[in-house]
Design an enzyme around this catalytic site. Sequence first.
Site, PDB file in Angstrom:
ATOM      1  N   HIS A  45       0.822  -1.209   0.000  1.00 39.05           N
ATOM      2  CA  HIS A  45       0.000   0.000   0.000  1.00 39.05           C
ATOM      3  C   HIS A  45       0.855   1.259   0.000  1.00 39.05           C
ATOM      4  O   HIS A  45       0.529   2.242  -0.649  1.00 39.05           O
ATOM      5  CB  HIS A  45      -0.939   0.000   1.201  1.00 39.05           C
ATOM      6  CG  HIS A  45      -2.102  -0.919   1.014  1.00 39.05           C
ATOM      7  ND1 HIS A  45      -2.963  -1.248   2.023  1.00 39.05           N
ATOM      8  CD2 HIS A  45      -2.547  -1.569  -0.077  1.00 39.05           C
ATOM      9  CE1 HIS A  45      -3.879  -2.071   1.549  1.00 39.05           C
ATOM     10  NE2 HIS A  45      -3.647  -2.289   0.279  1.00 39.05           N
ATOM     11  N   GLU A  53       0.999 -18.097 -24.140  1.00 39.49           N
ATOM     12  CA  GLU A  53       2.008 -17.933 -23.089  1.00 39.49           C
ATOM     13  C   GLU A  53       2.722 -19.242 -22.787  1.00 39.49           C
ATOM     14  O   GLU A  53       3.421 -19.345 -21.780  1.00 39.49           O
ATOM     15  CB  GLU A  53       1.389 -17.334 -21.824  1.00 39.49           C
ATOM     16  CG  GLU A  53       0.167 -18.065 -21.311  1.00 39.49           C
ATOM     17  CD  GLU A  53      -0.439 -17.419 -20.069  1.00 39.49           C
ATOM     18  OE1 GLU A  53       0.208 -16.603 -19.427  1.00 39.49           O
ATOM     19  OE2 GLU A  53      -1.588 -17.782 -19.744  1.00 39.49           O
ATOM     20  N   ASP A 103       4.840 -15.419 -18.775  1.00 38.75           N
ATOM     21  CA  ASP A 103       4.929 -16.879 -18.731  1.00 38.75           C
ATOM     22  C   ASP A 103       5.670 -17.428 -19.938  1.00 38.75           C
ATOM     23  O   ASP A 103       6.450 -18.374 -19.808  1.00 38.75           O
ATOM     24  CB  ASP A 103       3.523 -17.497 -18.647  1.00 38.75           C
ATOM     25  CG  ASP A 103       3.032 -17.536 -17.210  1.00 38.75           C
ATOM     26  OD1 ASP A 103       3.841 -17.886 -16.331  1.00 38.75           O
ATOM     27  OD2 ASP A 103       1.861 -17.202 -16.960  1.00 38.75           O
ATOM     28  N   CYS A 107       0.221  -8.779 -23.560  1.00 37.73           N
ATOM     29  CA  CYS A 107      -0.177  -8.236 -22.265  1.00 37.73           C
ATOM     30  C   CYS A 107       0.836  -8.528 -21.163  1.00 37.73           C
ATOM     31  O   CYS A 107       0.600  -8.229 -20.002  1.00 37.73           O
ATOM     32  CB  CYS A 107      -1.560  -8.738 -21.865  1.00 37.73           C
ATOM     33  SG  CYS A 107      -1.655 -10.524 -21.790  1.00 37.73           S
TER      34      CYS A 107
HETATM   35  C1  PEP Z   1       1.790 -13.308 -18.760  1.00 37.32           C
HETATM   36  O1  PEP Z   1       2.045 -14.467 -18.451  1.00 37.32           O
HETATM   37  O2  PEP Z   1       2.497 -12.625 -19.526  1.00 37.32           O
HETATM   38  C2  PEP Z   1       0.593 -12.635 -18.210  1.00 37.32           C
HETATM   39  C3  PEP Z   1       0.238 -11.433 -18.622  1.00 37.32           C
HETATM   40  O3  PEP Z   1      -0.097 -13.302 -17.268  1.00 37.32           O
HETATM   41  P1  PEP Z   1       0.266 -13.298 -15.724  1.00 37.32           P
HETATM   42  O4  PEP Z   1       1.390 -12.336 -15.528  1.00 37.32           O
HETATM   43  O5  PEP Z   1      -0.981 -12.907 -15.015  1.00 37.32           O
HETATM   44  O6  PEP Z   1       0.639 -14.715 -15.511  1.00 37.32           O
HETATM   45 MG    MG Z   2       0.510 -15.717 -17.504  1.00 39.05          MG
END
Ligand code: PEP
Ligand code: MG
Length: 565
Positions: free
Chosen positions: A186, A428, A452, A499
């Site tokens: 936080h 991923e 990942d 992402c």
């Molecule tokens: C990823 O694996 O790149 C991803 C966006 O998922 P997370 O980080 O939630 O595993």
């Molecule tokens: Mg992931």
Amino acid sequence: MLSATGASKGIGIGKVFIVKDQELSFEQKTTENPEEEIIRYKNAVEVFCKNTEKAADRLKESASEKEAEILMGHILMIKDPYMNGEIKNKIESGQSAESAVDTVCNMFITVFSSTDDELTKQRATDVADIKTALLCLLLGIEEKSIADVPKGTIIVAKDLTPSMTAGIKKENVEGIITETGGKTSHSAILARALEIPAVLSLENACKIFSEGSQVIVDGTEGIVIKEPDERQLSEYMKKREIYLNEKEELKKYIGKETITKDGIKVELVGNIGKPDDANNVLECDGEGVGLFRTEFLFMDREKAPTEEEQFEAYKKAALIMKEKPVIIRTLDIGGDKDIPYMQLKKEENPFLGFRAVRYCLKNQELYHNQLKAILRASAYGNIKIMIPLVTCLNELTEVKDMILQIKSELENENISYNKNIEVGVMIETPAASLIADILAKEADFFSIGTNDLTGYTMCVDRGNKNVSYLYSPFEPAVLRSIEHIIKCAKAKNIPVGMCGEAASDPMLIPLLVSFGLDEYSVTPTSVLETRKNISNWSKAEADKIAQTVMNFNTKNEIIEYLSKI
Ligand code: PEP
Ligand code: MG
């Protein structure tokens, strides 16, 4: 020079103000009159709630609604029937109000701080914050405030509690140093919201510095310089000026489209964990939500959220984003994300085990609830569904079959939903990358999860320091995988995004522009910087760079080259 966790960017130069622990000693006495003690306790809770509401209002102005909610969470905690009940029980069995608050809060602090989960650990700080406030009220002591520190102050504290932060006048505070807390604590969230440079988890910080001495806080690099000399001072003053100028320059990208130098338009969206974070995406000028990590809705509670609760959460995100896209990733638990009530068995290799879509397809009721909630919410905005950790076509088709089944249920129940909702796949795993051409025939879109993908491609557990040098998206194996995935999506004409954290890496961006990535999903605070970095490249320039990079044999050559362009 001391180094620790850089948790809020920027450079602060100022004089140390140490926040000392409040002296809260009291006699451990028993009471003959529990009713009276209960009234004292209840009065203290009432005043605490009023004070907290006022502090949250102040925080709403200096930071934002989301940060104020952290404080409002303290009210929910003290009103929690279990915690509140335990305190009352202790008073009824003869303890004074002070002793009962102290004992019960300490018990919660011990339990919360003994876990490995950062979010749960955070709750220990929250309870400590509540305890101090209640004891001050019961003992008639004025709670320490940092509201009146003079201009140019660097606050040094064991931990910066949310209530303390609420009092900060950001124009007076140049920097924050604490002994505890990580990037997601936080104190880190609040420091970032207030745009105050912060370095956290600096061991013995309260003892290292002397009150009033000069110090430099570099929150970008996670560095603290004690009593800097003239040379260091002038170096960091320059750095501070450059940082502030760059921040100012980013403002010119607010409200602009995300386009390359030669006018190719791409989408720039944000990653969120809770529906309210969608506000953050808008505040940071994101063009949608590229990843809603729904597992956060399942954490920090005793049982899974119902279909109704999830529906409300997804609908809220959709309504906040209006017509902008919201990609909802279905539950991604297991691996490093444990949820105690789901009773995931201990596995030898949790990252290779029963997790994400594998778990969901074997827990049909749970998955059905989630998919139905998402479909129902799709009537309220531009929602898309994304499946995590896919490794074979069957997983995608099974989920699509479930979605078809739920659609017919919704028809029968006369409930509206988006009949054309898109169903995408997170790429991923190396398996998904290798069959990207097959998946692209059935998926409506791809999003590359580099966090990942990097780990699985390089066979690296990020937490293992001995092999973490291999964890890099600039490894030729990972770059080839990214290029291949994007090619497969293009060949089947489906949009492809990214992402994982790498989507906002300035060195990777020219390569992504060259490969033709359509969508970049980043931490909301990185939106403007990423927009600027994308605008720096034309397709032709990016292609030249990609051609060179893809001919290198090692990560080191690649990084050396990209760091100089
Ligand atoms: C990823 O694996 O790149 C991803 C966006 O998922 P997370 O980080 O939630 O595993
Ligand atoms: Mg992931």
